[in-house]
Write an enzyme that holds these catalytic residues in place. Structure first.
Site, short mmCIF file in Angstrom:
data_model
loop_
_atom_site.label_atom_id
_atom_site.label_comp_id
_atom_site.label_asym_id
_atom_site.label_seq_id
_atom_site.Cartn_x
_atom_site.Cartn_y
_atom_site.Cartn_z
CE LYS A 32 -3.00 5.52 0.97
NZ LYS A 32 -2.37 6.02 2.72
CG ASP A 40 -0.96 -3.93 -6.95
OD1 ASP A 40 -0.94 -2.64 -6.09
OD2 ASP A 40 -0.69 -5.02 -6.22
N GLY A 41 -1.55 -0.68 -7.89
CA GLY A 41 -2.92 0.49 -7.11
C GLY A 41 -3.28 -0.11 -6.21
CG ASP A 86 -0.92 9.82 1.72
OD1 ASP A 86 -1.33 10.11 1.92
OD2 ASP A 86 0.50 10.14 0.50
NE ARG A 111 -1.46 13.76 -2.61
CZ ARG A 111 -1.32 13.10 -1.37
NH1 ARG A 111 0.06 12.12 -0.71
NH2 ARG A 111 -2.23 11.77 -2.11
CG ASP A 169 5.29 12.40 -1.75
OD1 ASP A 169 6.34 12.82 -2.22
OD2 ASP A 169 4.54 11.21 -2.48
#
Length: 489
Positions: free
Chosen positions: A111, A123-124, A260, A181, A250
């Site tokens: 991640k 921006d990831g 998450d 998910r 999600d």
């Protein structure tokens, strides 16, 4: 032969059609280095207990071994109740699945690995503070006994990542029994890809719920399992005072595992209406809203499954959700209160003290821990948490009379010592309070990771005393109470 060749690594998700994902390489951070490594978890997977540059280069994307095959998964989801089709792994990559020494299969996922086709305007990247929070809380949740993803380790770097200000870029290595998910099903349903929807359901059944294959309708059996696991997860959150903060579809695992970690928060003072997410302006994901949102999310999943299962059958499963959650919550909260069996008046007894705690914002974790010490500590330690001592003393007298009626499976009376010993195994002394997380983040951002390692070691044994770390068990200072965080990470 490298140790990578000796590991049991597979790529079953990557063998699905190309519409399920995009193959993409991670974008390494500058001067990437280890921040922390979960040695015991690594050992169970056959990975080295001490991380080296080979591991660093593999997980950071500098030198990926052929045994890993990075892909970004495509999915959709409802975010704060609004459907968003443009979701997917926008800053994470699935590297493959690894089988541990007990034969269990886990996804390996990084991640913060850079932009993907699903990054939208992002921006990831992930920043150090959110990476540390997920690393600590997923391990803390696991130690508490809650269903959760795990953290194998994380890396820090010299790469700046810009949020409200410039922050340190980092990468988390996450393990999960699945990264599928609710939103995966929603994506194929709303785009009309019904063949892919059926294939996804078939694979979820094959990989995770093979026992439902004998069901008259295996897809309905799958939904029953997902509903049960979701109810169990949320019941655990409610019993242990955990607010997730971003219960979008999600962010909901089909295996009912806490997933998450973002602007989460464990309760300090007991506040049923606690909102841990600064961006949750309407309180959609407040602590006491979580059971209802679980049902809402399952309803969204049910809608996506209507091409496979008749709607009335799905609705019947949804009708059972509240009962499943209440049963799970009752089981957990009884253990926390040390109540054996079920007797008239139990619900009122628990409800009354929780009402008093809410009125005075009494520390949730401290209360239950002190209650579990009544075999060798004065009741004053409990009443001292409240300002209205008389009312609490009266409640404690009722509580003691109820505990005197405890009997085990053989009908033998349960003495206070046995009751309290068992209570101390389910009522933690230590939880990840947000102010503690912030303190180790502040140190880590200055290059000192020793406070993080120290706190992590305590959180992995939350029911033990750890007298040398007594300060971690204290109620937070005024500035640290009920901290509210943002989704920005």
């Amino acid at each position: 032969m490298s140790f990578w060749q000796q590991l049991k690594i597979s790529h079953r998700y990557a063998q699905l059609p190309a519409s399920f994902y995009t193959k993409i390489q991670p974008d390494p951070l500058t001067q990437c280095r280890w921040g922390s490594w979960n040695s015991s978890l690594a050992r169970s997977l056959g990975l080295p207990e001490t991380p080296d540059d080979t591991l660093l280069h593999a997980f950071s994307g500098v030198d990926i071994p052929p045994q890993l095959n990075p892909i970004a998964m495509k999915y959709a989801g409802h975010q704060f109740g609004v459907y968003n089709p443009d979701l997917g792994d926008g800053r994470g990559l699935l590297l493959g699945e690894i089988t541990d020494q007990q034969g269990r299969c886990f996804d390996m996922h990084i991640k913060g690995s850079g932009r993907t086709p699903y990054s939208r305007m992002g921006d990831g990247r992930a920043v150090l503070r959110s990476t540390i929070r997920e690393y600590l809380c997923s391990e803390a949740m696991h130690a508490l006994g809650g269903p959760t993803t795990r953290a194998l380790g994380f890396m820090t770097s010299d790469s700046p990542v810009f949020r409200e200000s410039a922050e340190t870029g980092a990468m988390l290595i996450r393990l999960a029994e699945t990264h599928i998910r609710f939103g995966h099903f929603e994506h194929f349903f709303y785009t009309g890809q019904l063949g892919e929807l059926r294939l996804l359901a078939d694979k979820v059944i094959e990989w995770y719920f093979p026992q439902v294959s004998a069901h008259d309708n295996a897809y309905l059996g799958m939904f029953e399992k997902i509903t049960f696991l979701t109810a169990e997860m949320i019941a655990f959150w409610q019993a242990y005072g955990f607010a997730h903060g971003v219960m979008n579809t999600d962010n909901m695992s089909v295996l009912g595992q806490t997933f998450d970690y973002g602007p989460f928060g464990f309760l300090d003072g007991y506040d049923p209406h606690f909102i841990c997410n600064h961006s949750d302006y309407q309180g959609r994901y407040a602590f006491d809203m979580q059971p209802g949102i679980g049902l809402w999310n399952l309803t969204a999943l049910a809608q996506a499954l209507t091409p496979l299962v008749e709607k009335p059958a799905l609705e019947q499963v949804l009708d059972n959700y509240e009962s499943l959650l209440n049963q799970a919550y009752s089981r957990l909260i009884r253990r926390r209160f040390g109540l054996y069996g079920q007797q008239d008046g139990d619900s009122e007894l628990c409800h009354d003290i929780l009402g008093l705690m809410a009125a005075e914002k009494v520390d949730y974790t401290l209360f239950f821990r002190q209650l579990s010490l009544l075999d060798n500590a004065s009741a004053d330690e409990v009443t001292g948490l409240f300002s209205d001592h008389l009312v609490v003393t009266s409640w404690l007298e009722q509580y003691q009379r109820r505990c005197d009626k405890n009997v085990d499976e053989t009908g033998t009376a349960v003495p206070a010592v046995s009751r309290c010993e068992q209570m101390r195994q389910v009522n933690p002394k230590f939880i990840l309070r947000n102010y503690l997380a912030q303190q180790v983040i502040d140190a880590a951002e200055q290059g000192d990771f020793s406070p993080l390692h120290q706190l992590a070691s305590v959180l992995r044994e939350p029911f033990d005393e750890h007298p040398e770390y007594e300060h971690y068990a204290l109620a937070p200072p005024e500035w640290g109470k009920g901290m509210v965080l943002t989704c920005s990470s």
